[in-house]
Design a protein around this motif. Structure first.
Motif, PDB file in Angstrom:
ATOM      1  N   LYS A  23       0.799  -1.229   0.000  1.00 16.51           N
ATOM      2  CA  LYS A  23       0.000   0.000   0.000  1.00 16.51           C
ATOM      3  C   LYS A  23       0.830   1.277   0.000  1.00 16.51           C
ATOM      4  O   LYS A  23       0.316   2.332  -0.351  1.00 16.51           O
ATOM      5  N   GLN A  24       2.081   1.180   0.433  1.00 16.43           N
ATOM      6  CA  GLN A  24       2.927   2.373   0.504  1.00 16.43           C
ATOM      7  C   GLN A  24       4.388   1.990   0.365  1.00 16.43           C
ATOM      8  O   GLN A  24       4.744   0.835   0.568  1.00 16.43           O
ATOM      9  N   LYS A  28       8.546   4.462   3.878  1.00 12.97           N
ATOM     10  CA  LYS A  28       7.588   5.249   4.673  1.00 12.97           C
ATOM     11  C   LYS A  28       6.861   4.430   5.739  1.00 12.97           C
ATOM     12  O   LYS A  28       6.154   4.985   6.560  1.00 12.97           O
ATOM     13  N   GLU A  33       3.111   1.283  12.554  1.00 10.80           N
ATOM     14  CA  GLU A  33       2.141   0.740  11.596  1.00 10.80           C
ATOM     15  C   GLU A  33       2.240  -0.781  11.537  1.00 10.80           C
ATOM     16  O   GLU A  33       1.219  -1.473  11.487  1.00 10.80           O
ATOM     17  N   ARG A  97       8.077  -4.052  -5.107  1.00 15.84           N
ATOM     18  CA  ARG A  97       8.179  -2.857  -4.260  1.00 15.84           C
ATOM     19  C   ARG A  97       9.476  -2.867  -3.445  1.00 15.84           C
ATOM     20  O   ARG A  97      10.133  -1.848  -3.297  1.00 15.84           O
TER      21      ARG A  97
END
Length: 188
Positions: A23-24, A28, A33, A97
């Motif tokens: 998702k990110q 980050k 999280e 990613r």
């Protein structure tokens, strides 16, 4: 904590991290999280890992390299490569990613370190009791050389969109490592 309990927490944190990475950007993602998604408190994370890059290293070791180690130990290199590349292919989006990580904690340097460790263990086992023809050609240098070449091939494959199958990539890599540059140039 028992080894099984530690392993379960490690896996829980890894799954949380991988979901967030979809998702990110990994750079980050915060520890908070990861722990919130995993349903544990921050100190739990630090009881298991130094940082998210240590967690990424654990994922590469446990999910990709540990399963192929017995195959490598038994000389089943092609099967090991197919299994390794299939694991990456199965988690294509995550590794795509992850491959974007650059700098001090780049995916390439983390992956190379992991592969190098496995190869060094195998090479030292094979070389035990033997004297090398070349003093400079140490097990460490051999492991580093092959880890660099494998990581180059894998990262290039990932960044090009994994347009060929893991089986075909294994065939190509096997072809390259079993021939000299002269052989390859002659065959082109």
């Amino acid at each position: 904590m028992t080894g099984q309990g530690k392993s379960a927490i490690d896996t829980l944190l890894a799954e949380s991290f991988k979901e967030l990475a979809l998702k990110q950007p990994i750079e980050k993602i915060t520890i908070k999280e990861i722990t919130d998604k995993a349903g544990v408190i921050r100190p739990t994370f630090y009881n298991h890992f130094q940082d998210k890059y240590d967690l990424l290293e654990w994922i590469i070791d446990k999910e990709l390299l540990e399963p192929v180690e017995p195959l490598i130990q038994n000389g089943m290199i092609n099967e090991a490569l197919v299994l390794l590349f299939s694991g990456i292919e199965r988690e294509k989006e995550f590794y795509t990613r992850a491959s974007r990580l650059e700098g001090q904690n780049s995916f390439g340097s983390i992956a190379q370190s992991c592969v190098e460790r496995v190869l060094l263990q195998v090479i030292k086992g094979q070389a035990e009791g033997r004297k090398s023809r070349y003093v400079w050609l140490t097990p460490e240098r051999i492991a580093e050389y092959y880890a660099q070449s494998m990581c180059y091939v894998v990262i290039t494959w990932i960044k090009s969109g994994m347009t060929i199958s893991s089986k075909e990539l294994a065939e190509i890599y096997n072809y390259m490592i079993k021939r000299s540059m002269t052989d390859i140039l002659t065959e082109l």
